[in-house]
Design an enzyme around this catalytic site. Structure first.
Site, PDB file in Angstrom:
ATOM      1  N   SER A 131       0.803  -1.225   0.000  1.00 24.99           N
ATOM      2  CA  SER A 131       0.000   0.000   0.000  1.00 24.99           C
ATOM      3  C   SER A 131       0.835   1.273   0.000  1.00 24.99           C
ATOM      4  O   SER A 131       1.914   1.334   0.599  1.00 24.99           O
ATOM      5  CB  SER A 131      -0.869  -0.012   1.267  1.00 24.99           C
ATOM      6  OG  SER A 131      -1.372   1.261   1.538  1.00 24.99           O
ATOM      7  N   GLU A 133       0.196   3.676   1.716  1.00 23.18           N
ATOM      8  CA  GLU A 133       0.258   4.109   3.119  1.00 23.18           C
ATOM      9  C   GLU A 133       1.659   3.841   3.691  1.00 23.18           C
ATOM     10  O   GLU A 133       2.079   4.488   4.651  1.00 23.18           O
ATOM     11  CB  GLU A 133      -0.824   3.378   3.929  1.00 23.18           C
ATOM     12  CG  GLU A 133      -0.964   3.755   5.385  1.00 23.18           C
ATOM     13  CD  GLU A 133      -1.537   5.140   5.663  1.00 23.18           C
ATOM     14  OE1 GLU A 133      -2.114   5.758   4.755  1.00 23.18           O
ATOM     15  OE2 GLU A 133      -1.386   5.613   6.820  1.00 23.18           O
ATOM     16  N   TYR A 154      -1.307   0.280  10.672  1.00 29.52           N
ATOM     17  CA  TYR A 154      -1.595  -0.311   9.361  1.00 29.52           C
ATOM     18  C   TYR A 154      -0.372  -0.167   8.447  1.00 29.52           C
ATOM     19  O   TYR A 154       0.067  -1.131   7.813  1.00 29.52           O
ATOM     20  CB  TYR A 154      -2.815   0.376   8.738  1.00 29.52           C
ATOM     21  CG  TYR A 154      -3.075  -0.040   7.306  1.00 29.52           C
ATOM     22  CD1 TYR A 154      -3.809  -1.185   7.016  1.00 29.52           C
ATOM     23  CD2 TYR A 154      -2.572   0.711   6.228  1.00 29.52           C
ATOM     24  CE1 TYR A 154      -4.043  -1.582   5.696  1.00 29.52           C
ATOM     25  CE2 TYR A 154      -2.798   0.327   4.909  1.00 29.52           C
ATOM     26  CZ  TYR A 154      -3.531  -0.820   4.649  1.00 29.52           C
ATOM     27  OH  TYR A 154      -3.754  -1.205   3.339  1.00 29.52           O
ATOM     28  N   ARG A 222      -4.991  12.675  -1.633  1.00 29.40           N
ATOM     29  CA  ARG A 222      -4.833  11.285  -2.035  1.00 29.40           C
ATOM     30  C   ARG A 222      -4.860  11.171  -3.560  1.00 29.40           C
ATOM     31  O   ARG A 222      -5.455  11.990  -4.252  1.00 29.40           O
ATOM     32  CB  ARG A 222      -5.981  10.419  -1.454  1.00 29.40           C
ATOM     33  CG  ARG A 222      -5.949  10.253   0.070  1.00 29.40           C
ATOM     34  CD  ARG A 222      -4.782   9.400   0.519  1.00 29.40           C
ATOM     35  NE  ARG A 222      -4.735   9.188   1.954  1.00 29.40           N
ATOM     36  CZ  ARG A 222      -4.101   9.978   2.827  1.00 29.40           C
ATOM     37  NH1 ARG A 222      -3.457  11.060   2.421  1.00 29.40           N
ATOM     38  NH2 ARG A 222      -4.093   9.673   4.121  1.00 29.40           N
TER      39      ARG A 222
HETATM   40  P1  NAP Z   1     -11.571  -4.437   1.973  1.00 26.80           P
HETATM   41  O1  NAP Z   1     -12.716  -4.110   1.072  1.00 26.80           O
HETATM   42  O2  NAP Z   1     -11.576  -3.918   3.362  1.00 26.80           O
HETATM   43  O3  NAP Z   1     -11.459  -6.040   2.005  1.00 26.80           O
HETATM   44  C1  NAP Z   1     -10.622  -6.672   2.927  1.00 26.80           C
HETATM   45  C2  NAP Z   1     -10.841  -8.161   2.833  1.00 26.80           C
HETATM   46  O4  NAP Z   1     -10.027  -8.794   3.853  1.00 26.80           O
HETATM   47  C3  NAP Z   1     -12.292  -8.611   3.113  1.00 26.80           C
HETATM   48  O5  NAP Z   1     -12.591  -9.708   2.288  1.00 26.80           O
HETATM   49  C4  NAP Z   1     -12.230  -9.034   4.564  1.00 26.80           C
HETATM   50  O6  NAP Z   1     -13.191 -10.001   4.924  1.00 26.80           O
HETATM   51  C5  NAP Z   1     -10.841  -9.673   4.606  1.00 26.80           C
HETATM   52  N1  NAP Z   1     -10.363  -9.773   5.987  1.00 26.80           N
HETATM   53  C6  NAP Z   1     -10.193  -8.778   6.875  1.00 26.80           C
HETATM   54  N2  NAP Z   1      -9.771  -9.264   8.056  1.00 26.80           N
HETATM   55  C7  NAP Z   1      -9.682 -10.611   7.900  1.00 26.80           C
HETATM   56  C8  NAP Z   1      -9.323 -11.681   8.751  1.00 26.80           C
HETATM   57  N3  NAP Z   1      -8.973 -11.458  10.017  1.00 26.80           N
HETATM   58  N4  NAP Z   1      -9.341 -12.928   8.256  1.00 26.80           N
HETATM   59  C9  NAP Z   1      -9.714 -13.150   6.978  1.00 26.80           C
HETATM   60  N5  NAP Z   1     -10.083 -12.191   6.116  1.00 26.80           N
HETATM   61  C10 NAP Z   1     -10.061 -10.932   6.576  1.00 26.80           C
HETATM   62  O7  NAP Z   1     -10.200  -3.975   1.322  1.00 26.80           O
HETATM   63  P2  NAP Z   1      -9.825  -3.669  -0.218  1.00 26.80           P
HETATM   64  O8  NAP Z   1     -10.014  -2.226  -0.449  1.00 26.80           O
HETATM   65  O9  NAP Z   1     -10.491  -4.658  -1.081  1.00 26.80           O
HETATM   66  O10 NAP Z   1      -8.257  -3.930  -0.196  1.00 26.80           O
HETATM   67  C11 NAP Z   1      -7.705  -5.197  -0.534  1.00 26.80           C
HETATM   68  C12 NAP Z   1      -6.269  -5.257  -0.073  1.00 26.80           C
HETATM   69  O11 NAP Z   1      -5.503  -4.221  -0.693  1.00 26.80           O
HETATM   70  C13 NAP Z   1      -6.072  -5.064   1.433  1.00 26.80           C
HETATM   71  O12 NAP Z   1      -4.965  -5.852   1.817  1.00 26.80           O
HETATM   72  C14 NAP Z   1      -5.701  -3.588   1.557  1.00 26.80           C
HETATM   73  O13 NAP Z   1      -4.957  -3.375   2.737  1.00 26.80           O
HETATM   74  C15 NAP Z   1      -4.892  -3.404   0.299  1.00 26.80           C
HETATM   75  N6  NAP Z   1      -4.874  -2.049  -0.253  1.00 26.80           N
HETATM   76  C16 NAP Z   1      -6.049  -1.402  -0.506  1.00 26.80           C
HETATM   77  C17 NAP Z   1      -6.018  -0.129  -1.067  1.00 26.80           C
HETATM   78  C18 NAP Z   1      -7.286   0.632  -1.364  1.00 26.80           C
HETATM   79  O14 NAP Z   1      -7.204   1.849  -1.544  1.00 26.80           O
HETATM   80  N7  NAP Z   1      -8.431  -0.034  -1.459  1.00 26.80           N
HETATM   81  C19 NAP Z   1      -4.777   0.465  -1.370  1.00 26.80           C
HETATM   82  C20 NAP Z   1      -3.613  -0.248  -1.125  1.00 26.80           C
HETATM   83  C21 NAP Z   1      -3.663  -1.504  -0.585  1.00 26.80           C
HETATM   84  P3  NAP Z   1     -14.662  -9.543   5.420  1.00 26.80           P
HETATM   85  O15 NAP Z   1     -15.408  -9.237   4.174  1.00 26.80           O
HETATM   86  O16 NAP Z   1     -15.141 -10.758   6.133  1.00 26.80           O
HETATM   87  O17 NAP Z   1     -14.484  -8.353   6.298  1.00 26.80           O
HETATM   88  O1  G4F Z   2     -10.488   6.897   2.997  1.00 26.38           O
HETATM   89  P1  G4F Z   2      -9.466   6.760   4.045  1.00 26.38           P
HETATM   90  O2  G4F Z   2      -9.843   6.087   5.305  1.00 26.38           O
HETATM   91  O3  G4F Z   2      -8.212   6.072   3.343  1.00 26.38           O
HETATM   92  P2  G4F Z   2      -6.666   5.956   3.760  1.00 26.38           P
HETATM   93  O4  G4F Z   2      -6.444   6.221   5.179  1.00 26.38           O
HETATM   94  O5  G4F Z   2      -5.889   6.778   2.787  1.00 26.38           O
HETATM   95  O6  G4F Z   2      -6.394   4.400   3.508  1.00 26.38           O
HETATM   96  C1  G4F Z   2      -6.840   3.752   2.320  1.00 26.38           C
HETATM   97  O7  G4F Z   2      -5.844   3.858   1.329  1.00 26.38           O
HETATM   98  C2  G4F Z   2      -4.612   3.161   1.620  1.00 26.38           C
HETATM   99  C3  G4F Z   2      -3.665   3.400   0.442  1.00 26.38           C
HETATM  100  O8  G4F Z   2      -2.944   4.583   0.653  1.00 26.38           O
HETATM  101  C4  G4F Z   2      -4.937   1.690   1.783  1.00 26.38           C
HETATM  102  F1  G4F Z   2      -3.776   0.997   1.982  1.00 26.38           F
HETATM  103  C5  G4F Z   2      -5.886   1.502   2.950  1.00 26.38           C
HETATM  104  O9  G4F Z   2      -6.221   0.114   3.058  1.00 26.38           O
HETATM  105  C6  G4F Z   2      -7.161   2.297   2.660  1.00 26.38           C
HETATM  106  O10 G4F Z   2      -7.806   1.688   1.562  1.00 26.38           O
HETATM  107  O11 G4F Z   2      -8.911   8.210   4.449  1.00 26.38           O
HETATM  108  C7  G4F Z   2      -8.390   9.103   3.492  1.00 26.38           C
HETATM  109  C8  G4F Z   2      -8.121  10.458   4.156  1.00 26.38           C
HETATM  110  C9  G4F Z   2      -7.290  10.361   5.435  1.00 26.38           C
HETATM  111  O12 G4F Z   2      -6.352  11.417   5.441  1.00 26.38           O
HETATM  112  C10 G4F Z   2      -8.320  10.602   6.545  1.00 26.38           C
HETATM  113  O13 G4F Z   2      -7.795  11.181   7.724  1.00 26.38           O
HETATM  114  O14 G4F Z   2      -9.378  11.011   4.523  1.00 26.38           O
HETATM  115  C11 G4F Z   2      -9.258  11.554   5.837  1.00 26.38           C
HETATM  116  N1  G4F Z   2     -10.595  11.617   6.450  1.00 26.38           N
HETATM  117  C12 G4F Z   2     -11.225  12.764   6.829  1.00 26.38           C
HETATM  118  N2  G4F Z   2     -12.406  12.477   7.388  1.00 26.38           N
HETATM  119  C13 G4F Z   2     -11.396  10.578   6.753  1.00 26.38           C
HETATM  120  C14 G4F Z   2     -12.530  11.115   7.340  1.00 26.38           C
HETATM  121  N3  G4F Z   2     -11.226   9.249   6.567  1.00 26.38           N
HETATM  122  C15 G4F Z   2     -12.240   8.422   6.977  1.00 26.38           C
HETATM  123  N4  G4F Z   2     -12.104   7.090   6.769  1.00 26.38           N
HETATM  124  N5  G4F Z   2     -13.377   8.912   7.576  1.00 26.38           N
HETATM  125  C16 G4F Z   2     -13.571  10.253   7.791  1.00 26.38           C
HETATM  126  O15 G4F Z   2     -14.594  10.680   8.342  1.00 26.38           O
END
Ligand code: NAP
Ligand code: G4F
Length: 343
Positions: A131, A133, A154, A222
């Site tokens: 990520s 992050e 994280y 972002r």
């Molecule tokens: P997500 O929608 O939150 O999905 C996470 C998945 O992990 C869900 O299927 C969840 O299962 C499963 N999971 C969580 N805790 C678990 C546990 N203890 N045991 C087994 N399964 C578990 O996340 P996503 O956005 O699809 O992201 C996919 C991956 O990419 C993650 O590793 C995330 O950290 C990484 N990533 C995401 C982003 C982004 O912006 N979306 C960016 C960079 C990296 P449940 O459905 O049962 O909760």
């Molecule tokens: O949408 P966010 O929670 O995403 P964040 O923290 O960037 O993380 C996501 O992207 C990562 C990749 O860089 C992934 F690895 C991670 O799994 C996830 O998918 O927050 C984005 C920004 C942050 O700066 C947060 O402080 O939005 C700001 N924010 C402001 N108000 C909020 C809120 N975030 C959330 N979730 N909720 C709020 O009310």
């Protein structure tokens, strides 16, 4: 030709569900590894279950990622060609409260899977969901050479899993690659990530279920793409001739405030009257201020590039949320007009 076999952890999540769809269309046999939950959580994969499970092209297995045997038994039985490790405690804000569990699932489970592949089926390719992050306080643009400076449990967990993957590749010769993905969203994004919270809450405001959106810091920036584009990048990373690490990003960044403005503009509403900011509950002890990825390497070597820009993404998400509340865009615009006059 023998169908390729893919394992996906996190198949019930945003990326897992889109990746499964992509691989099924490419004729893979997909095995989804999911955790047991007290309420069945298969909404995002219900359509592909209906279409592919009976044919035997999609198989779902209950696995606990803290339980080595439950993972190893499946690897030994099905001998996958590709293993996509997407499962994670993926919410940065929540990781400040659940640091130990976050490390356990995001880091130790990744180690566990790779060790099991090494012992039981070494020719299986492995993908780690790393990520942006991880870059934390390192200023943009960030690419594969940028130092990691994580700001959250994280981020720390993902840095450790990144290095775990590099270790299995370099020390043991596994085909193990990291995709360093910048933020990506979609109509399937979880409701407590900021973009979906905004589009979903706006639909609730317009349908009379909510009055205001309560957010934290809206000045952070972002680099947002669409999950549909990013799962193609994930797949391409494992099709590359050798295991390597790749940044996947759009190269553009915007503040949360910019995103709010874009979404409210679609229906013609003044956001300032409906959004409360700097709420303590959503502020983080340390913030990642600005992420903007340089994905030159992926664009050159993988021929990957995104189709969606932020306007397309915002519209896709808002239209989906309006539909959830029974509204067309035209209807939503009419309600917005009335609300504007009222206030
Ligand atoms: P997500 O929608 O939150 O999905 C996470 C998945 O992990 C869900 O299927 C969840 O299962 C499963 N999971 C969580 N805790 C678990 C546990 N203890 N045991 C087994 N399964 C578990 O996340 P996503 O956005 O699809 O992201 C996919 C991956 O990419 C993650 O590793 C995330 O950290 C990484 N990533 C995401 C982003 C982004 O912006 N979306 C960016 C960079 C990296 P449940 O459905 O049962 O909760
Ligand atoms: O949408 P966010 O929670 O995403 P964040 O923290 O960037 O993380 C996501 O992207 C990562 C990749 O860089 C992934 F690895 C991670 O799994 C996830 O998918 O927050 C984005 C920004 C942050 O700066 C947060 O402080 O939005 C700001 N924010 C402001 N108000 C909020 C809120 N975030 C959330 N979730 N909720 C709020 O009310």
């Amino acid at each position: 030709m023998k169908k390729k076999i893919a394992f996906i952890t996190g198949i019930t999540g945003q990326d897992g569900s889109y990746l499964a769809e992509l691989l099924l269309k490419k004729k893979y046999k997909v095995h989804g590894l999911l955790r047991r939950t007290s309420v069945l959580n298969i909404e995002r994969i219900q359509d592909i279950i209906n279409q592919y499970e009976k044919k035997g092209q999609l198989n779902l297995h209950y696995v606990d990622l803290t339980d080595t045997a439950s993972i190893s038994n499946l690897i030994i039985k099905y001998r996958p060609d590709e293993f996509y490790n997407l499962a994670a405690m993926s919410h940065v804000g929540i990781s400040y409260f659940t640091g130990e569990a976050t490390l356990n699932i995001n880091t130790v489970a990744s180690y566990r899977i790779q060790e099991s592949i090494l012992r039981n089926h070494k020719r299986c390719k492995f993908y780690q969901a790393s990520s942006s992050e991880m870059f934390g306080s390192s200023p943009p643009p960030q690419n594969e050479m940028t130092p990691f400076n994580p700001q959250s449990p994280y981020g720390i967990s993902k840095v450790a899993a990144f290095h775990t993957t590099k270790y299995f590749r370099q020390a043991h010769g596994l085909f193990a690659s990291n995709g360093i993905l910048f933020n990506h969203e979609s109509p399937r994004r979880g409701l407590n990530f900021v973009t979906r919270k905004i589009t979903h809450s706006l639909a609730r405001i317009l349908s009379g279920h909510e009055k205001k959106i309560y957010l934290g810091n809206i000045s952070t920036r972002r680099d947002w793409g669409h999950s549909k584009d990013y799962v193609i990048g994930i797949w391409k990373i494992l099709q590359y001739k050798k295991p390597e690490d790749f940044v996947i990003s759009t190269g553009q960044n915007y503040s949360i405030e910019d995103f709010i403005k874009k979404v409210f503009k679609i229906v013609g509403l003044n956001w300032k009257k409906f959004v409360s900011t700097n709420n303590k509950k959503f502020m983080r002890p340390s913030e990642v201020r600005s992420l903007r990825g340089d994905s030159t390497k992926a664009r050159k070597l993988l021929k990957w590039k995104p189709k969606y820009n932020l306007d397309d993404l915002a519209k896709d998400m808002l239209m989906n949320d309006l539909k959830l509340y029974g509204m067309s865009l035209e209807h939503a615009k009419k309600i917005a007009k009335k609300l504007s006059k009222k206030k």
